[in-house]
Write a protein that holds these residues in place. Structure first.
Motif, PDB file in Angstrom:
ATOM      1  N   GLY A 171      53.373  29.213 -58.405  1.00  0.00           N
ATOM      2  CA  GLY A 171      54.589  29.713 -59.029  1.00  0.00           C
ATOM      3  C   GLY A 171      54.449  30.161 -60.460  1.00  0.00           C
ATOM      4  O   GLY A 171      55.451  30.511 -61.094  1.00  0.00           O
ATOM      5  N   ASN A 172      53.202  30.137 -60.981  1.00  0.00           N
ATOM      6  CA  ASN A 172      52.932  30.646 -62.326  1.00  0.00           C
ATOM      7  C   ASN A 172      53.645  29.797 -63.383  1.00  0.00           C
ATOM      8  O   ASN A 172      54.354  28.846 -63.087  1.00  0.00           O
ATOM      9  N   TYR A 173      53.419  30.122 -64.653  1.00  0.00           N
ATOM     10  CA  TYR A 173      54.182  29.501 -65.729  1.00  0.00           C
ATOM     11  C   TYR A 173      55.662  29.833 -65.555  1.00  0.00           C
ATOM     12  O   TYR A 173      56.019  30.930 -65.103  1.00  0.00           O
ATOM     13  N   GLN A 174      56.520  28.899 -65.931  1.00  0.00           N
ATOM     14  CA  GLN A 174      57.954  29.117 -65.893  1.00  0.00           C
ATOM     15  C   GLN A 174      58.563  28.677 -67.211  1.00  0.00           C
ATOM     16  O   GLN A 174      57.919  28.003 -68.017  1.00  0.00           O
ATOM     17  N   ASP A 175      59.787  29.061 -67.441  1.00  0.00           N
ATOM     18  CA  ASP A 175      60.456  28.758 -68.701  1.00  0.00           C
ATOM     19  C   ASP A 175      60.857  27.290 -68.738  1.00  0.00           C
ATOM     20  O   ASP A 175      61.793  26.877 -68.064  1.00  0.00           O
ATOM     21  N   MET A 176      60.121  26.491 -69.510  1.00  0.00           N
ATOM     22  CA  MET A 176      60.396  25.067 -69.648  1.00  0.00           C
ATOM     23  C   MET A 176      60.024  24.683 -71.073  1.00  0.00           C
ATOM     24  O   MET A 176      58.847  24.512 -71.390  1.00  0.00           O
ATOM     25  N   TYR A 177      60.986  24.596 -71.939  1.00  0.00           N
ATOM     26  CA  TYR A 177      60.802  24.471 -73.382  1.00  0.00           C
ATOM     27  C   TYR A 177      59.760  23.415 -73.761  1.00  0.00           C
ATOM     28  O   TYR A 177      59.936  22.226 -73.513  1.00  0.00           O
ATOM     29  N   LEU A 178      58.656  23.879 -74.333  1.00  0.00           N
ATOM     30  CA  LEU A 178      57.556  23.083 -74.885  1.00  0.00           C
ATOM     31  C   LEU A 178      56.723  22.327 -73.846  1.00  0.00           C
ATOM     32  O   LEU A 178      55.715  21.715 -74.193  1.00  0.00           O
ATOM     33  N   VAL A 179      57.108  22.369 -72.579  1.00  0.00           N
ATOM     34  CA  VAL A 179      56.344  21.643 -71.558  1.00  0.00           C
ATOM     35  C   VAL A 179      56.069  22.532 -70.345  1.00  0.00           C
ATOM     36  O   VAL A 179      55.897  22.036 -69.227  1.00  0.00           O
TER      37      VAL A 179
END
Length: 274
Positions: A171-179
């Motif tokens: 699922g690739n990188y996803q938007d998850m603030y700082l983690v």
């Protein structure tokens, strides 16, 4: 073994730090075949001028400027899709890589074709690489990494090299603030991918006295809460582990004064990872 390096620069990066990071990429004992440089939104003119200088002078740089700031997770996800090669190494634009970093990692990945993500150890420094203030150590074997992942991130993100197809399949990188990286590794863990870390220090990671103080606030806690819920729902952790970790993080990230939080996290993280 051809590989890309994935970097993301944004408006708060200093020109000096950016130059030092880029130069450490371009003076490796084994050079990358491509540097994917994401610009996450507009940057100051002075920084843009330096970016343009590198792009014009270095043919292996593939430059992708985003018109608006999207956050690291989104910028990296775009970069993974843009990368030309099957192996991708991450690097932050304010850190300094050891000169033999890629030589060590590519050798390891070639010798261990079952490994999807390979990281390493880091020295933390303030100002110059001669001023090392700590070492962040993470487990090296797959079993130890998986066990460590139950409570904390088992990788120093700026050191990892991974197989592009495996990251995309998860699922690739996803938007998850700082983690965003920790969330990705947890998803890969659930899919059965295999991990490794080198014993060697691969990167000098830049820090400062108030970095750990800033690791608080509701937005940061919200990201951790989502990860802890994901780990609980997918069986990485038990309910008891989920509850105790969430209570601990709420206490440290929300209730604790910045200076106290900074002192505790600095002492803890520099020996045991994120």
């Amino acid at each position: 073994m051809k590989f890309s390096v994935l970097m993301s620069v944004y408006k708060n990066e200093s020109v000096c730090n950016f130059r030092e990071a880029m130069d450490s990429m371009l003076n490796q004992t084994l050079l990358p075949d491509e540097i994917v440089l994401m610009r996450d939104g507009p940057v100051p003119d002075e920084l843009q001028q330096v970016i343009d200088e590198y792009v014009a002078a270095i043919n292996l740089i593939s430059y992708y400027p985003l018109d608006e700031n999207q956050g690291l997770g989104i910028a990296l996800s775009i970069g993974v899709k843009k990368a030309k090669y099957d192996y991708i190494a991450r690097m932050d634009t304010d850190d300094v890589a050891f000169l033999n970093r890629f030589e060590l990692q590519t050798k390891y990945m070639e010798e261990h074709p079952d490994i999807s993500v390979c990281g390493g150890q880091i020295y933390e420094f303030i100002g110059t690489t001669e001023n090392v203030v700590g070492k962040r150590e993470v487990p090296t074997d797959h079993q130890g990494i998986c066990q460590f992942m139950r409570k904390r991130n088992s990788f120093n993100h700026m050191t990892v090299m991974f197989r592009r197809e495996d990251v995309l399949a998860a699922g690739n990188y996803q938007d998850m603030y700082l983690v965003e990286d920790y969330y990705l590794w947890c998803r890969m863990l659930n899919l059965g991918y295999k991990f490794g870390n080198l014993d060697e220090v691969l990167v000098y990671a830049r820090t400062n006295e108030d970095m750990y103080q800033r690791r608080g606030g509701y937005k940061y806690f919200k990201s951790w809460k989502m990860i802890e819920q994901y780990k609980r729902e997918t069986g990485i952790t038990t309910f008891k582990e989920y509850a105790s970790t969430l209570i601990m993080r709420f206490t440290v990230q929300i209730l604790m004064p910045n200076k106290v939080r900074g002192a505790i996290l600095k002492k803890f993280s520099r020996r045991q990872g994120n």
